[in-house]
Design a protein around this motif. Structure first.
Motif, short mmCIF file in Angstrom:
data_model
loop_
_atom_site.label_atom_id
_atom_site.label_comp_id
_atom_site.label_asym_id
_atom_site.label_seq_id
_atom_site.Cartn_x
_atom_site.Cartn_y
_atom_site.Cartn_z
N LYS A 1 0.83 -1.21 0.00
CA LYS A 1 0.00 0.00 0.00
C LYS A 1 0.86 1.26 0.00
N THR A 2 1.90 1.23 0.81
CA THR A 2 2.84 2.35 0.81
C THR A 2 3.52 2.47 -0.56
N TYR A 3 3.85 1.34 -1.14
CA TYR A 3 4.50 1.33 -2.46
C TYR A 3 3.64 2.03 -3.50
N TRP A 4 2.36 1.68 -3.55
CA TRP A 4 1.49 2.28 -4.57
C TRP A 4 1.22 3.75 -4.28
N ALA A 5 1.20 4.12 -3.01
CA ALA A 5 1.07 5.54 -2.68
C ALA A 5 2.28 6.32 -3.19
N MET A 6 3.47 5.76 -3.00
CA MET A 6 4.68 6.42 -3.49
C MET A 6 4.72 6.45 -5.01
N ILE A 7 4.24 5.41 -5.64
CA ILE A 7 4.17 5.39 -7.11
C ILE A 7 3.28 6.52 -7.62
N ILE A 8 2.10 6.67 -6.99
CA ILE A 8 1.18 7.72 -7.42
C ILE A 8 1.81 9.10 -7.21
N GLY A 9 2.47 9.30 -6.06
CA GLY A 9 3.15 10.57 -5.82
C GLY A 9 4.23 10.85 -6.85
N THR A 10 4.97 9.81 -7.23
CA THR A 10 6.03 9.96 -8.23
C THR A 10 5.45 10.25 -9.61
N LEU A 11 4.36 9.59 -9.96
CA LEU A 11 3.70 9.86 -11.24
C LEU A 11 3.25 11.33 -11.31
N ALA A 12 2.72 11.83 -10.20
CA ALA A 12 2.26 13.21 -10.18
C ALA A 12 3.43 14.19 -10.22
N LEU A 13 4.49 13.90 -9.46
CA LEU A 13 5.65 14.80 -9.43
C LEU A 13 6.32 14.88 -10.79
N THR A 14 6.47 13.75 -11.45
CA THR A 14 7.15 13.74 -12.75
C THR A 14 6.23 14.19 -13.89
N GLY A 15 4.96 14.39 -13.59
CA GLY A 15 4.04 14.92 -14.60
C GLY A 15 3.65 13.91 -15.66
N VAL A 16 3.33 12.70 -15.23
CA VAL A 16 2.93 11.67 -16.18
C VAL A 16 1.54 11.98 -16.73
N GLY A 17 1.42 11.93 -18.04
CA GLY A 17 0.15 12.19 -18.70
C GLY A 17 0.32 12.02 -20.19
N ILE A 18 -0.76 12.07 -20.92
CA ILE A 18 -0.72 11.93 -22.38
C ILE A 18 -0.88 13.32 -22.99
N PRO A 19 0.16 13.80 -23.68
CA PRO A 19 0.08 15.15 -24.27
C PRO A 19 -1.11 15.30 -25.21
N PHE A 20 -1.63 16.51 -25.26
CA PHE A 20 -2.76 16.90 -26.13
C PHE A 20 -4.07 16.25 -25.70
N THR A 21 -4.11 15.67 -24.49
CA THR A 21 -5.35 15.09 -23.98
C THR A 21 -5.58 15.64 -22.57
N ILE A 22 -6.68 15.22 -21.96
CA ILE A 22 -6.96 15.61 -20.59
C ILE A 22 -6.65 14.47 -19.63
N ILE A 23 -5.85 13.51 -20.10
CA ILE A 23 -5.48 12.37 -19.26
C ILE A 23 -4.11 12.65 -18.66
N GLY A 24 -4.07 12.76 -17.36
CA GLY A 24 -2.79 13.02 -16.72
C GLY A 24 -2.94 13.24 -15.23
N THR A 25 -1.84 13.14 -14.54
CA THR A 25 -1.82 13.37 -13.09
C THR A 25 -1.78 14.87 -12.82
N ALA A 26 -1.79 15.23 -11.53
CA ALA A 26 -1.86 16.64 -11.16
C ALA A 26 -0.68 17.44 -11.71
N GLY A 27 0.53 16.89 -11.56
CA GLY A 27 1.71 17.59 -12.03
C GLY A 27 1.75 17.76 -13.53
N PHE A 28 1.11 16.85 -14.26
CA PHE A 28 1.05 16.94 -15.73
C PHE A 28 0.40 18.24 -16.16
#
Length: 670
Positions: free
Chosen positions: A400-427
């Motif tokens: 559970k901690t692992y997946w929480a850290m994964i989600i935080g990392t996805l948001a920090l690094t700005g993971v998302g699909i360009p030109f769409t509305i699909i993405g994490t907060a940092g995206f």
């Protein structure tokens, strides 16, 4: 309602601070955390009422404060969209940190003191963000400085914690000195410390139909009469406003850890992990960003000051990201990440893209608090170990901690699909700042764009490096430590789950309000939009490769980290040995601490020792109290020698006295 939002944390601090030992640790936890739950809920009500609804900006008067001559400053709460955004950031994160701390600090014997300090920290930040004048803001400004000192040094038995708290306090005093001078300058130039009066007077400096800070500065420069004397120089309006803005920015550099006043922030992790989350996500470091956004009508009048803000922000984002590449302490990596992300916010502020800066502050609060609390959960699981080189293989043990850290990392690094509305907060928020930097005018904006893109590569690398070193690969901890690894209790995991939701969806849900088509209805004039009107339009129309650049940066960083720490774990060691000078340079944080130690700390210690030994000891004490007492003792020692105890000595002395008396009478009679 707004009085309750601001003063309930103060009430919790007073109850627990005064009576915590009497009522016990459990009651202290429940009282402070209960108050924060109420405050967080009320803050969201205020947000939907003022920002998302039809509510207009207003003030809530509390009491008269200063009224002397032309200086008038009442204690009041300024409620507008900027305020309520900060209220939900501060109170949501603080509420979750309070709840999380119930589990994390479970074995600490001083829990009442800890929770009292947390509530004091929250209250001071609330006073800052609801301030209606600069004096009130300065009260909150100093309050968060005090609370951070108390919390960073909470484990005062540790010399490193004491040193870190003193370092934070001293470095922030340097910035606060600039803020205080800027406050005085604002009063001299605008004749008031109240925001409404300042903004009204600032509006009179702005040319009709002007576009951007350049036009405003050109208009201000036309007023050539000296309005301020600083360091012996008589400054006209344009120069005075530039000096004032730079002094205010000096205060922001201290609180928000911008180069060169950044050195305290990585060391602040010496405090308990929940404190790090509160400092890095919601309170202390966001104060500088908030202050510049609040005072945007003044900063818009100084093109020079905005250039300085942009450059410092871009350089800090790049610098902190380079240092984060090689750090081994899990909390220190995230701390340098905070420093870097704050640089992004200041670039946006310097470009006049104030709404993007606050948007990134808003989303950053969720994923940075998630990362810090997640790292606390890791540290809790591995018996207080913080060195990632002694971790590894934790993915299946604390999923559970692992997946929480994964989600935080996805948001920090700005993971998302360009030109769409699909993405994490940092995206949404980080990419908007990068695109805004490209849309900005001048060479400084272009420099900021490339610095932020390079920083995005580094951010992705060190973020995934943290994940791979901590959770993947073979366990590097001892068998005894690995045997005791366990998942955190629900009281720690529930805050992680709530923050994870914000890290995933806050950008998507609120993008159109902060920087999109609902901008005007959302902000309702809370931000000054002289430059922002231009950049808000232009950043949507940047070339496709610009929109792709953050995505490419994120992918490159991820792939390099994957190769280094999953496929070929020996490669980083080989590179470090091959480039020892560069590795040492980054590992030692560009030697800023060593430089400051040489320039300031050692001379200050030498001067202090000299004044103590020579000035105080030899001169003042030697010729003052100690010298006088020594001479008295010398005289009395000599007098004492006359008291021999022999009768014939006393008879002889009496005869000498009689002879002297007779002689005086014989010669005196003439």
């Amino acid at each position: 309602m707004y009085q309750a939002i601001v003063f309930l944390p103060l009430l919790g601090f007073l109850i627990v601070g005064l009576f915590g030992n009497s009522i016990g640790a459990k009651a202290s936890e429940y009282i402070t955390s209960g108050f924060m739950v109420v405050v967080a809920v009320l803050s969201w009500v205020a947000f939907f009422t003022v920002a998302m609804g039809d509510g207009q900006a207003f003030t809530v008067p509390l009491l008269r404060f200063l009224d002397t001559g032309s200086l008038q400053a009442d204690w009041a709460l300024r409620i507008d969209t900027l305020t309520v955004v900060m209220l939900i950031v501060v109170n949501t994160v603080s509420c979750l940190v309070h709840i999380y701390s119930i589990g994390y600090m479970h074995h600490d014997p001083h829990r009442p003191r800890f929770f009292a300090y947390l509530s004091l920290f929250t209250f001071a930040m609330l006073m800052l963000v609801t301030s209606d004048n600069l004096v009130q803001m300065f009260f909150g400004w100093e309050g968060v400085g005090l609370a951070s000192y108390l919390l960073i040094g909470f484990w005062y038995q540790k010399p490193s914690a004491n040193a870190a708290s003193i370092k934070a306090f001293v470095v922030n005093r340097v910035g606060d000195f600039g803020f205080l001078l800027g406050l005085f300058g604002v009063f001299v130039v605008f004749g008031s410390v109240n925001f409404s009066t300042i903004f009204a007077n600032a509006a009179s400096f702005v040319p009709a139909g002007g576009h951007g800070a350049e036009a405003a500065a050109g208009e201000v420069a036309a007023h050539g009469d000296a309005v301020l004397t600083f360091l012996g120089y008589h400054l006209d309006k344009a120069s005075a406003l530039t000096v004032i803005c730079l002094l205010l920015f000096m205060g922001a550099m201290g609180k928000s850890a911008q180069v060169p006043l950044h050195t305290w922030l990585p060391d602040a992790m010496e405090g308990p992990t929940p404190v790090s989350a509160l400092i890095h996500a919601a309170t202390m470091v966001t104060a500088g960003v908030f202050m510049l956004a609040r005072l945007s009508p003044i900063f818009e009048l100084s093109h020079t000051a905005l250039i300085v803000v942009t450059f410092i922000g871009a350089f800090t984002a790049f610098f902190a990201a380079t240092v984060g590449l090689v750090q081994n302490d899990i909390k220190r990596v995230i701390a340098y990440s905070t420093c870097s992300q704050l640089g992004y916010m200041f670039v946006a502020l310097g470009l006049g893209f104030y709404s993007a800066a606050i948007f990134h502050l808003f989303t950053h609060a969720f994923f940075k608090a998630l990362l810090f609390l997640g790292s606390g959960s890791v540290i809790h699981a591995v018996s207080d170990e913080q060195d990632m080189r002694n971790m590894g293989g934790l993915r299946k043990l604390i999923p559970k901690t692992y997946w929480a850290m994964i989600i935080g990392t996805l948001a920090l690094t700005g993971v998302g699909i360009p030109f769409t509305i699909i993405g994490t907060a940092g995206f949404f928020s980080k990419d908007a700042i990068i695109e805004g930097a490209f849309a900005g005018h001048g060479s400084i904006a272009l420099f900021a764009f490339w610095a932020l893109v390079i920083a995005a590569v580094f951010t992705s690398f060190y973020s995934w490096r943290l994940i791979f070193m901590t959770f993947h690969g073979e366990p590097r901890a001892s068998h005894e430590v690995m045997h005791h690894v366990h998942e955190s209790p629900p009281v720690m995991l529930v805050p992680l789950a709530i923050l994870a939701i914000g890290a995933l969806f806050a950008g998507l849900v609120f993008k159109e309000y902060f920087i999109g088509e609902h901008y005007e209805d959302f902000w309702k004039g809370a931000l000054f939009t002289l430059s922002e009107n231009h950049i808000l339009h232009e950043f949507h129309n940047v070339p496709g490769w610009v929109k792709l650049s953050p995505f490419v940066a994120m992918v490159v960083g991820f792939l390099v980290a994957y190769h280094f720490y999953i496929r070929s774990p020996e490669t980083p060691k080989v590179l470090a040995q091959r480039h020892r000078g560069l590795y040492a340079f980054l590992l030692n944080k560009w030697y800023f601490d060593e430089l400051y130690d040489f320039l300031f700390v050692r001379p200050a210690k030498w001067l202090g020792t000299f004044l103590w030994k020579k000035g105080d000891g030899w001169l003042i004490d030697g010729f003052g109290p100690d010298g006088v007492s020594a001479r008295v003792i010398d005289v009395t020692n000599r007098v004492v020698k006359l008291q021999t105890g022999y009768l014939y000595h006393y008879a002889f002395a009496m005869l000498i006295g009689v002879a002297a008396l007779v002689t005086w009478m014989m010669f005196g009679s003439h």
